[in-house]
Design a protein around this motif. Sequence first.
Motif, PDB file in Angstrom:
ATOM      1  N   SER A 284      -6.877  -2.979 -10.948  1.00 31.63           N
ATOM      2  CA  SER A 284      -6.852  -4.427 -11.215  1.00 31.63           C
ATOM      3  C   SER A 284      -6.934  -5.210  -9.917  1.00 31.63           C
ATOM      4  N   ARG A 285      -6.156  -4.774  -8.938  1.00 33.88           N
ATOM      5  CA  ARG A 285      -6.189  -5.457  -7.642  1.00 33.88           C
ATOM      6  C   ARG A 285      -7.556  -5.297  -6.971  1.00 33.88           C
ATOM      7  N   LEU A 286      -8.136  -4.134  -7.088  1.00 37.66           N
ATOM      8  CA  LEU A 286      -9.456  -3.891  -6.519  1.00 37.66           C
ATOM      9  C   LEU A 286     -10.479  -4.866  -7.100  1.00 37.66           C
ATOM     10  N   GLU A 287     -10.401  -5.097  -8.407  1.00 40.29           N
ATOM     11  CA  GLU A 287     -11.315  -6.047  -9.050  1.00 40.29           C
ATOM     12  C   GLU A 287     -11.134  -7.451  -8.482  1.00 40.29           C
ATOM     13  N   GLU A 288      -9.889  -7.819  -8.219  1.00 44.91           N
ATOM     14  CA  GLU A 288      -9.599  -9.156  -7.695  1.00 44.91           C
ATOM     15  C   GLU A 288     -10.204  -9.375  -6.306  1.00 44.91           C
ATOM     16  N   ILE A 289     -10.161  -8.354  -5.469  1.00 42.37           N
ATOM     17  CA  ILE A 289     -10.584  -8.530  -4.067  1.00 42.37           C
ATOM     18  C   ILE A 289     -11.924  -7.876  -3.755  1.00 42.37           C
ATOM     19  N   PHE A 290     -12.610  -7.422  -4.778  1.00 42.78           N
ATOM     20  CA  PHE A 290     -13.830  -6.645  -4.581  1.00 42.78           C
ATOM     21  C   PHE A 290     -14.893  -7.371  -3.757  1.00 42.78           C
ATOM     22  N   ASP A 291     -15.034  -8.652  -3.918  1.00 41.08           N
ATOM     23  CA  ASP A 291     -16.070  -9.413  -3.212  1.00 41.08           C
ATOM     24  C   ASP A 291     -15.586 -10.013  -1.899  1.00 41.08           C
TER      25      ASP A 291
ATOM     26  N   MET B 124       0.834  -1.191   0.000  1.00 37.42           N
ATOM     27  CA  MET B 124       0.000   0.000   0.000  1.00 37.42           C
ATOM     28  C   MET B 124       0.874   1.249   0.000  1.00 37.42           C
ATOM     29  N   LYS B 125       0.617   2.127  -0.955  1.00 33.95           N
ATOM     30  CA  LYS B 125       1.294   3.411  -1.011  1.00 33.95           C
ATOM     31  C   LYS B 125       0.422   4.371  -1.798  1.00 33.95           C
ATOM     32  N   VAL B 126       0.692   5.633  -1.661  1.00 32.82           N
ATOM     33  CA  VAL B 126      -0.072   6.653  -2.362  1.00 32.82           C
ATOM     34  C   VAL B 126       0.091   6.447  -3.867  1.00 32.82           C
ATOM     35  N   ILE B 127      -1.033   6.508  -4.572  1.00 36.17           N
ATOM     36  CA  ILE B 127      -1.022   6.333  -6.033  1.00 36.17           C
ATOM     37  C   ILE B 127      -0.650   7.670  -6.662  1.00 36.17           C
ATOM     38  N   LYS B 128       0.420   7.639  -7.486  1.00 37.15           N
ATOM     39  CA  LYS B 128       0.913   8.888  -8.075  1.00 37.15           C
ATOM     40  C   LYS B 128       0.903   8.891  -9.603  1.00 37.15           C
ATOM     41  N   THR B 129       0.801   7.719 -10.211  1.00 37.98           N
ATOM     42  CA  THR B 129       0.852   7.658 -11.671  1.00 37.98           C
ATOM     43  C   THR B 129      -0.337   6.866 -12.213  1.00 37.98           C
ATOM     44  N   GLU B 130      -0.569   7.038 -13.496  1.00 36.42           N
ATOM     45  CA  GLU B 130      -1.649   6.297 -14.154  1.00 36.42           C
ATOM     46  C   GLU B 130      -1.369   4.789 -14.114  1.00 36.42           C
ATOM     47  N   LYS B 131      -0.108   4.425 -14.251  1.00 36.38           N
ATOM     48  CA  LYS B 131       0.270   3.001 -14.202  1.00 36.38           C
ATOM     49  C   LYS B 131      -0.055   2.413 -12.822  1.00 36.38           C
TER      50      LYS B 131
END
Length: 118
Positions: free
Chosen positions: A17-24, A3-10
């Motif tokens: 992508s990770r959010l989709e994996e663990i969404f449920d 976990m770290k602050v998101i700074k780039t589009e990449k």
Amino acid sequence: MVMKVIKTEKEYQAAMSRLEEIFDSKKDSKTADELELLSLLIEKYEDDTSPIDLPDPIEAIKFRMDQLGFKQKDLAKAIGLKSRVSEILNKKRKLTIDMIRKLHDTLGIPTDVLIKEY
């Protein structure tokens, strides 16, 4: 995922992508905290890179009137004469502080929207 602050589009795309994996994830599972933190980081990145401007106050009034089924005469009860409501809705008269308060109370429109210049 680290976990770290998101700074780039990449980084944003990887987080999505990770959010989709663990969404449920189940509420008390190992990934539940990760899901919550990741959601907050994504929200912060989106707020910083794609801020949404407040709507035009008059358009917000018209929209809310439509939602509530209000006519100009209904609004006149809150802010004064029907002719004054017409002038406001046609952007020929500025909203006063008192009108803003009454519109906020009557229509539930946030005051920060109503005080915006138009």
